[in-house]
Design a protein around this motif. Sequence first.
Motif, short mmCIF file in Angstrom:
data_model
loop_
_atom_site.label_atom_id
_atom_site.label_comp_id
_atom_site.label_asym_id
_atom_site.label_seq_id
_atom_site.Cartn_x
_atom_site.Cartn_y
_atom_site.Cartn_z
N ARG A 27 0.80 -1.22 0.00
CA ARG A 27 0.00 0.00 0.00
C ARG A 27 0.84 1.28 0.00
O ARG A 27 0.39 2.32 -0.45
CB ARG A 27 -0.97 0.00 1.19
CG ARG A 27 -2.25 -0.73 0.85
CD ARG A 27 -3.26 -0.60 1.96
NE ARG A 27 -3.59 0.78 2.30
CZ ARG A 27 -4.38 1.57 1.57
NH1 ARG A 27 -4.93 1.12 0.46
NH2 ARG A 27 -4.63 2.80 1.95
N TRP A 52 0.97 2.75 -3.33
CA TRP A 52 -0.27 3.46 -3.66
C TRP A 52 -0.26 4.85 -3.02
O TRP A 52 -0.57 5.85 -3.66
CB TRP A 52 -1.47 2.63 -3.15
CG TRP A 52 -2.77 3.38 -3.14
CD1 TRP A 52 -3.22 4.25 -2.17
CD2 TRP A 52 -3.80 3.37 -4.15
NE1 TRP A 52 -4.44 4.75 -2.51
CE2 TRP A 52 -4.82 4.23 -3.72
CE3 TRP A 52 -3.94 2.71 -5.37
CZ2 TRP A 52 -5.98 4.45 -4.46
CZ3 TRP A 52 -5.10 2.93 -6.10
CH2 TRP A 52 -6.10 3.79 -5.66
N GLU A 53 0.11 4.89 -1.75
CA GLU A 53 0.06 6.15 -1.01
C GLU A 53 1.06 7.17 -1.58
O GLU A 53 0.82 8.37 -1.52
CB GLU A 53 0.33 5.91 0.47
CG GLU A 53 -0.73 5.04 1.15
CD GLU A 53 -2.11 5.71 1.22
OE1 GLU A 53 -2.16 6.95 1.27
OE2 GLU A 53 -3.11 4.99 1.21
N GLU A 92 -0.80 8.72 -4.38
CA GLU A 92 -2.25 8.70 -4.11
C GLU A 92 -3.02 9.77 -4.88
O GLU A 92 -4.12 9.52 -5.37
CB GLU A 92 -2.51 8.85 -2.61
CG GLU A 92 -3.98 8.68 -2.26
CD GLU A 92 -4.23 8.46 -0.78
OE1 GLU A 92 -3.35 8.81 0.03
OE2 GLU A 92 -5.30 7.96 -0.45
N ASP A 101 -9.81 1.93 -2.85
CA ASP A 101 -9.28 2.50 -1.61
C ASP A 101 -10.34 3.06 -0.66
O ASP A 101 -10.00 3.67 0.34
CB ASP A 101 -8.27 3.61 -1.97
CG ASP A 101 -7.38 4.00 -0.80
OD1 ASP A 101 -7.01 3.11 -0.01
OD2 ASP A 101 -7.09 5.20 -0.64
N LYS A 159 -4.43 9.95 7.91
CA LYS A 159 -3.34 9.16 8.49
C LYS A 159 -2.99 9.61 9.89
O LYS A 159 -2.82 8.79 10.79
CB LYS A 159 -2.10 9.22 7.60
CG LYS A 159 -2.17 8.30 6.40
CD LYS A 159 -3.05 8.86 5.29
CE LYS A 159 -3.02 8.01 4.04
NZ LYS A 159 -3.74 8.65 2.95
N GLU A 175 -7.35 5.91 8.43
CA GLU A 175 -7.16 5.22 7.14
C GLU A 175 -7.12 3.70 7.31
O GLU A 175 -7.76 2.98 6.57
CB GLU A 175 -5.86 5.73 6.47
CG GLU A 175 -5.52 5.02 5.18
CD GLU A 175 -6.24 5.60 3.96
OE1 GLU A 175 -6.90 6.64 4.11
OE2 GLU A 175 -6.11 5.01 2.89
CU LIG Z 1 -5.58 6.32 0.96
#
Ligand SMILES: [Cu+2]
Length: 385
Positions: free
Chosen positions: A184, A187-188, A191, A205, A286, A291
């Motif tokens: 992940r 991805w972040e 993002e 997501d 976050k 999240e």
């Molecule tokens: Cu996210």
Amino acid sequence: MIRKTTALLAVGAFALTGCTENNAAPAAGDARHLAVTATDDSCQVAAATAPSGTVTFSVTNSGNKVNEFYVLGSDGLRIIGEVENIGPGLSRDLVLSLAPGEYFSACKPGMVGEGIRAPFSVIDSGEQVGPAGDDKQFVDQASTAYAGYVKDQTDQLLAKTQKFVTAVKAGKDDEARTLYPDARMHWERIETVAESFGDLDPRMDAREADLEKGQAFTGWHRLEKDLWPARATGYTAMTSAERAKIADTLLADTKTLHQRTRTMSFTADEISNGAKGLLDEVAAGKVTGEEEYWSRTDLYDFQGNIDGARVAWEGLRPLLKKKDATLDGQIDKEFANLQQLLDAQKQGAGFVTYDKLSKEQVKDLSDAVNALSEPLSKMTAAVLK
Ligand SMILES: [Cu+2]
């Protein structure tokens, strides 16, 4: 929706006087400085047109819901720029380099749905839009570097998602739990780019708590809940067939994302606004520990967002140093400060779980995010100068 026609007339007058040196970020009173008043059921943009060049939308949320403001391409899909998370009573600026053409403006009260949209036209001012001379070279370099970064991160995301999906489907839960936060992070890191694909992002997501009416709970966080059901009261585990379906769709969507990012290119304002957007992501989900509600792996995502913002800034640094060395220095200092706080939470190759943080540590992190957000929000105006 009320648009002031007087502001429209002013466009001509300002165009005659010329918009001075180097497209400086427009100030109030300029035809390229547009006040936007967002409420829970309206989106008033001071004018429906602006001359091409650097345009500032100064968005004030006069409603009770958290709002967002978007400028979309003529297809109504492509996001040219956005500001998210504008709390009630707050104002935020969106600075964009806009070429002549047709666009849409949109406010999204409550951050749901397609928003309150209106057409927006950018009239040819005759000025060059985008960088010229030396600046162009700096921007081209930043753009190439950022596009390469996005490609590399989606390569890694795809490879790791593949492994994760295989482990999930084989019922190797321990392995899947180890792979999850690591995959992940890729991805972040990208993002804001991933989120620009409005069809993929909710499927991949969306958090359960943020689902809109009629939206199915799928993607990363659906599998997260099944792998870490401890906080889910009365939870029924997915069957292998259910798991396989969610996992296969996640992998298929990741492949689509991967394919779409092969040929992307980025302008200076897209890179810069993206960096700020990543910081907003940290602040919104976050640093609050929302999240990764089930796995508590929020700090991995946090680091991913910060990495992405730092890379964007680093690419723009040669240009930023030339335009505003003081601002560059502030950003440098605040990145270092924030990273130091994150480093203190490292454990092995990753991070401690979110529940290990004390209230004070969360506050320190949150303060450091805000301290970085502030100079970072000025970067677009500075590089477009
Ligand atoms: Cu996210």
